[in-house]
Design a protein around this motif. Sequence first.
Motif, mmCIF file in Angstrom:
data_model
loop_
_atom_site.group_PDB
_atom_site.id
_atom_site.type_symbol
_atom_site.label_atom_id
_atom_site.label_comp_id
_atom_site.label_asym_id
_atom_site.label_seq_id
_atom_site.Cartn_x
_atom_site.Cartn_y
_atom_site.Cartn_z
ATOM 1 N N ARG A 152 13.418 1.549 -6.128
ATOM 2 C CA ARG A 152 14.562 2.188 -5.487
ATOM 3 C C ARG A 152 14.475 1.980 -3.991
ATOM 4 N N GLU A 153 15.580 1.609 -3.388
ATOM 5 C CA GLU A 153 15.618 1.482 -1.941
ATOM 6 C C GLU A 153 15.802 2.866 -1.321
ATOM 7 N N GLY A 154 15.049 3.154 -0.294
ATOM 8 C CA GLY A 154 15.192 4.446 0.371
ATOM 9 C C GLY A 154 14.239 4.555 1.539
ATOM 10 N N THR A 155 14.657 5.236 2.589
ATOM 11 C CA THR A 155 13.792 5.429 3.751
ATOM 12 C C THR A 155 12.792 6.543 3.461
ATOM 13 N N THR A 156 11.653 6.481 4.117
ATOM 14 C CA THR A 156 10.616 7.491 3.944
ATOM 15 C C THR A 156 10.087 7.923 5.306
ATOM 16 N N PRO A 157 9.601 9.163 5.412
ATOM 17 C CA PRO A 157 9.038 9.621 6.688
ATOM 18 C C PRO A 157 7.753 8.874 7.031
ATOM 19 N N GLU A 158 7.327 9.015 8.254
ATOM 20 C CA GLU A 158 6.072 8.421 8.693
ATOM 21 C C GLU A 158 4.909 9.094 7.965
ATOM 22 N N TYR A 159 4.001 8.273 7.479
ATOM 23 C CA TYR A 159 2.852 8.792 6.719
ATOM 24 C C TYR A 159 1.749 7.758 6.853
ATOM 25 N N SER A 160 0.640 8.143 7.461
ATOM 26 C CA SER A 160 -0.383 7.169 7.821
ATOM 27 C C SER A 160 -1.395 6.968 6.706
ATOM 28 N N GLU A 161 -2.110 5.856 6.815
ATOM 29 C CA GLU A 161 -3.201 5.596 5.875
ATOM 30 C C GLU A 161 -4.304 6.639 6.031
ATOM 31 N N THR A 162 -4.493 7.118 7.249
ATOM 32 C CA THR A 162 -5.484 8.167 7.490
ATOM 33 C C THR A 162 -5.134 9.429 6.698
ATOM 34 N N GLU B 114 -5.765 13.153 2.013
ATOM 35 C CA GLU B 114 -5.135 13.935 0.953
ATOM 36 C C GLU B 114 -5.516 13.461 -0.441
ATOM 37 N N ALA B 115 -5.750 12.158 -0.592
ATOM 38 C CA ALA B 115 -6.067 11.623 -1.917
ATOM 39 C C ALA B 115 -7.564 11.535 -2.172
ATOM 40 N N GLY B 116 -8.386 11.680 -1.112
ATOM 41 C CA GLY B 116 -9.823 11.521 -1.285
ATOM 42 C C GLY B 116 -10.230 10.061 -1.401
ATOM 43 N N LEU B 117 -9.550 9.184 -0.663
ATOM 44 C CA LEU B 117 -9.830 7.745 -0.722
ATOM 45 C C LEU B 117 -10.937 7.405 0.275
ATOM 46 N N PRO B 118 -12.102 6.965 -0.196
ATOM 47 C CA PRO B 118 -13.230 6.724 0.721
ATOM 48 C C PRO B 118 -12.984 5.511 1.617
ATOM 49 N N GLU B 119 -13.681 5.493 2.736
ATOM 50 C CA GLU B 119 -13.647 4.327 3.606
ATOM 51 C C GLU B 119 -14.154 3.114 2.825
ATOM 52 N N GLY B 120 -13.481 2.002 3.031
ATOM 53 C CA GLY B 120 -13.864 0.782 2.327
ATOM 54 C C GLY B 120 -13.050 0.516 1.091
ATOM 55 N N VAL B 121 -12.500 1.569 0.478
ATOM 56 C CA VAL B 121 -11.601 1.401 -0.661
ATOM 57 C C VAL B 121 -10.186 1.288 -0.114
ATOM 58 N N GLN B 122 -9.502 0.207 -0.453
ATOM 59 C CA GLN B 122 -8.210 -0.080 0.151
ATOM 60 C C GLN B 122 -7.057 0.482 -0.677
ATOM 61 N N PRO B 123 -5.987 0.938 -0.023
ATOM 62 C CA PRO B 123 -4.779 1.314 -0.759
ATOM 63 C C PRO B 123 -4.207 0.097 -1.485
ATOM 64 N N ILE B 124 -3.396 0.347 -2.498
ATOM 65 C CA ILE B 124 -2.770 -0.728 -3.257
ATOM 66 C C ILE B 124 -1.272 -0.744 -3.007
ATOM 67 N N GLY B 125 -0.624 -1.837 -3.388
ATOM 68 C CA GLY B 125 0.816 -1.938 -3.286
ATOM 69 C C GLY B 125 1.272 -2.491 -1.955
ATOM 70 N N ARG B 126 2.602 -2.530 -1.795
ATOM 71 C CA ARG B 126 3.214 -3.082 -0.586
ATOM 72 C C ARG B 126 4.326 -2.145 -0.110
ATOM 73 N N GLY B 127 4.695 -2.301 1.162
ATOM 74 C CA GLY B 127 5.719 -1.448 1.742
ATOM 75 C C GLY B 127 5.098 -0.206 2.344
ATOM 76 N N THR B 128 5.943 0.714 2.834
ATOM 77 C CA THR B 128 5.405 1.955 3.385
ATOM 78 C C THR B 128 4.664 2.717 2.295
#
Length: 464
Positions: free
Chosen positions: A266-276, A281-295
């Motif tokens: 779905r196309e849609g704008t999203t607020p600013e939300y950083s990788e930090t 919030e998700a408990g993603l450790p340093e060194g483990v990269q997020p997946i996917g593309r786009g914001t």
Amino acid sequence: MSTELSRTQAVRDAATSGIPAALADLGALVRIPSIAWPAFDQTQLQRSAEAVAALAEGTGVFDQVQVTSAAIPGTDEIGQPAVLATRAARNGRPTVLLYAHHDVQPMGDEALWETPPFEPTVRDGRLYGRGAADDKAGVMAHIAALRALREALGDDFDLGVALFIEGEEEYGSRSFAQFLSDNVDALRSDVIVVADSGNWDLNTPAVTVSLRGNARFTLTVRTLDHASHSGMFGGAVPDALMATVTLLATLWDADGAVAVEGMTEREGTTPEYSETTLRDEAGLPEGVQPIGRGTILSRIWNKPAITITGIDATSVAEASNTLAPSASVVISARVAPGQPAEDAYAALEAHLRSHAPFGAQLEFTDVDLGNGFLVDTSGWAVDAVREALHEGYGVEPIDIGVGGSIPFIADLVESFPEAQILVTGVEDPHTRAHSPNESLHLDTFRHAVLSEALLFEGLDARTV
């Protein structure tokens, strides 16, 4: 109360003073292990429903309160007990339907809990326990807001209220549509408040305006008629787990984005939300990269996702030098808002069948589908809840999407097409709903109760 200002202040004062009692009642509900899975004590669902019914009775708001249930279509079973309470509108005022659920997720591995899951515990400004947030806090937000309205205005209000507290949301809401059909007149309303979502952060309230759908099923992969010695036949015969791993790997591309043709975005704008923020919030450790593309939020709110939530194969403890004949996995797909879940499932099944390696045999069972949801934000009720949230939190609310699914909302839309649906909640990004150490941020709960009470007071001043 003779003036609008004094009415509003009275409701505000009543909501604030009622928080300690509401939290005590929430603690009592958390102590009831109301899990709808058949493997658990089902008498606890009845006990929980009766406790909620007593709380509804105690508000003094309703003309009728009952614990009831509905049949599960296509089976001989009856759904779990729900609470239905009604109060008729007067003098042209609207009716508001309040939804939450009193059933909870299983505890999971109790060793991962820092305190017992069904013993409510307060520490560092949060209440810990299974259901403390999802969704017994939603139940108590409704009850506490109604108490405040009744205390402030006595019988001097004309708002119609229907309260529907479900008992099987975590187990698939199997009787939900039938319950709506059985009680359509009692539940008919102008505004529906679903208290089963979250907020932007600890301090900023949100109105959920989009939800992904879901397509969940069990896939069984078979490559052999029986188990065979891995040394005698390995290298020539594919074992089921090898075929399963090979097949599952085709569901994502190299970036971890869904690679299933026919699953849409779905196309849609999203607020600013950083990788930090994501990592925190998700408990993603340093060194483990997020997946996917786009914001990041577009990946969570507007794009499909596929997760393997369960595997049945030979356990590590029982591992032997054997080629496994079959393996089963549970595939949980989140469907972009706007795509029918049935279409997404069809695309998934077609993809898996066309990519089955080595001629592996596939079986699809336990298919569970639920459509996503897009809110019409043009209605007056959305403006009313935004104003109430602003007053209750002291911060302007924002509109959010949610990556999770609440499939029954599609049933509400179908049954009550004229009603305006408001999806709110008491959760925050650190709630850990469904996980060990689920918790409720106490200040967020206070603000949520005050906001809902102010919403009721405003609706009571409106004619339809």
